[in-house]
Design a protein around this motif. Structure first.
Motif, short mmCIF file in Angstrom:
data_model
loop_
_atom_site.label_atom_id
_atom_site.label_comp_id
_atom_site.label_asym_id
_atom_site.label_seq_id
_atom_site.Cartn_x
_atom_site.Cartn_y
_atom_site.Cartn_z
N LYS A 197 0.84 -1.20 0.00
CA LYS A 197 0.00 0.00 0.00
C LYS A 197 0.88 1.26 0.00
CE LYS A 197 -3.51 2.42 2.65
NZ LYS A 197 -4.16 2.56 3.94
N ARG A 198 1.92 1.25 0.82
CA ARG A 198 2.83 2.40 0.89
C ARG A 198 3.59 2.56 -0.44
NH1 ARG A 198 4.07 7.42 2.00
NH2 ARG A 198 6.17 7.72 2.79
N ALA A 199 3.94 1.45 -1.07
CA ALA A 199 4.63 1.51 -2.37
C ALA A 199 3.76 2.23 -3.40
CB ALA A 199 4.98 0.11 -2.85
N LYS A 200 2.47 1.96 -3.38
CA LYS A 200 1.56 2.65 -4.30
C LYS A 200 1.54 4.14 -4.01
CE LYS A 200 -1.49 -1.22 -5.27
NZ LYS A 200 -2.83 -1.78 -5.15
N GLU A 201 1.53 4.51 -2.72
CA GLU A 201 1.55 5.93 -2.34
C GLU A 201 2.82 6.61 -2.82
OE1 GLU A 201 1.16 5.85 1.90
OE2 GLU A 201 -0.93 5.23 1.84
N LEU A 202 3.94 5.89 -2.78
CA LEU A 202 5.23 6.44 -3.20
C LEU A 202 5.45 6.35 -4.71
CD1 LEU A 202 7.52 4.98 -0.39
CD2 LEU A 202 6.79 7.36 -0.66
N LYS A 203 4.49 5.70 -5.41
CA LYS A 203 4.58 5.52 -6.86
C LYS A 203 5.80 4.69 -7.26
CE LYS A 203 2.02 9.75 -7.99
NZ LYS A 203 1.03 9.60 -7.05
N CYS A 204 6.06 3.65 -6.46
CA CYS A 204 7.10 2.69 -6.81
C CYS A 204 6.45 1.31 -6.82
CB CYS A 204 8.28 2.74 -5.83
SG CYS A 204 7.88 2.29 -4.13
N SER A 205 7.15 0.32 -7.32
CA SER A 205 6.56 -1.01 -7.39
C SER A 205 7.38 -2.01 -6.58
CB SER A 205 6.47 -1.48 -8.84
OG SER A 205 7.76 -1.55 -9.40
N GLY A 206 6.69 -3.01 -6.08
CA GLY A 206 7.33 -4.07 -5.33
C GLY A 206 7.54 -3.74 -3.87
N VAL A 207 7.97 -4.74 -3.13
CA VAL A 207 8.32 -4.60 -1.72
C VAL A 207 9.51 -5.50 -1.45
CG1 VAL A 207 5.97 -4.04 -0.95
CG2 VAL A 207 6.71 -6.41 -0.98
N PHE A 208 10.20 -5.27 -0.34
CA PHE A 208 11.30 -6.15 0.02
C PHE A 208 11.32 -6.36 1.53
CE2 PHE A 208 13.04 -1.91 0.24
CZ PHE A 208 13.98 -1.92 1.26
N ALA A 209 11.83 -7.51 1.94
CA ALA A 209 11.89 -7.85 3.36
C ALA A 209 13.14 -7.24 3.99
CB ALA A 209 11.90 -9.36 3.53
N MET A 210 12.97 -6.75 5.21
CA MET A 210 14.09 -6.23 6.00
C MET A 210 13.95 -6.88 7.36
SD MET A 210 16.77 -4.23 6.12
CE MET A 210 16.68 -3.03 4.82
N GLY A 211 14.65 -7.99 7.55
CA GLY A 211 14.44 -8.77 8.76
C GLY A 211 13.05 -9.38 8.70
N LYS A 212 12.26 -9.18 9.76
CA LYS A 212 10.89 -9.70 9.72
C LYS A 212 9.87 -8.63 9.31
CE LYS A 212 10.56 -9.32 14.69
NZ LYS A 212 9.97 -9.80 15.88
N ASP A 213 10.33 -7.44 8.96
CA ASP A 213 9.46 -6.37 8.49
C ASP A 213 9.54 -6.27 6.97
OD1 ASP A 213 8.54 -5.48 11.01
OD2 ASP A 213 10.42 -4.40 11.32
N TRP A 214 8.60 -5.50 6.42
CA TRP A 214 8.52 -5.28 4.98
C TRP A 214 8.69 -3.81 4.69
CZ3 TRP A 214 8.32 -9.13 1.45
CH2 TRP A 214 8.04 -10.41 1.92
N MET A 215 9.31 -3.51 3.55
CA MET A 215 9.51 -2.12 3.14
C MET A 215 9.02 -1.94 1.70
SD MET A 215 13.14 -1.19 4.90
CE MET A 215 12.77 0.56 4.94
N PRO A 216 8.51 -0.75 1.37
CA PRO A 216 7.99 -0.49 0.02
C PRO A 216 9.11 -0.35 -1.01
CG PRO A 216 7.89 1.50 1.33
CD PRO A 216 8.35 0.40 2.25
N CYS A 217 8.76 -0.50 -2.26
CA CYS A 217 9.64 -0.40 -3.43
C CYS A 217 10.43 -1.70 -3.60
CB CYS A 217 10.57 0.81 -3.35
SG CYS A 217 9.67 2.39 -3.21
N ALA A 218 11.00 -1.87 -4.76
CA ALA A 218 11.67 -3.13 -5.10
C ALA A 218 12.91 -3.38 -4.25
CB ALA A 218 12.03 -3.14 -6.57
N ASN A 219 13.59 -2.31 -3.84
CA ASN A 219 14.79 -2.44 -3.02
C ASN A 219 15.06 -1.11 -2.31
OD1 ASN A 219 16.27 -0.72 -4.89
ND2 ASN A 219 16.42 -2.51 -6.23
#
Length: 67
Positions: free
Chosen positions: A37-59
């Motif tokens: 959802k945040r990736a859409k707000e930032l106008k980027c695509s994909g998500v990536f894992a950071m430990g057990k959390d998730w972050m927006p954008c491909a990397n």
């Protein structure tokens, strides 16, 4: 360079670094769906894992670019 100018330069770097860290921490999510959802707000695509959390954008590089 005089001492006041050097002090201002160093302090501005600290403020910029702190802002980047807090922006990155703000964009960590416990679910993949929330990061998407945040990736859409930032106008980027994909998500990536950071430990057990998730972050927006491909990397992380794309996230910093979007921010």
């Amino acid at each position: 360079m005089n001492h006041p100018a050097l002090a201002m330069l160093l302090l501005s770097g600290v403020v910029l670094a702190a802002t980047a860290v807090s922006a990155q921490a703000f964009d960590m999510f416990p679910s993949k769906a929330a990061a998407e959802k945040r990736a859409k707000e930032l106008k980027c695509s994909g998500v990536f894992a950071m430990g057990k959390d998730w972050m927006p954008c491909a990397n992380e590089q794309m996230l910093h670019k979007a921010l």
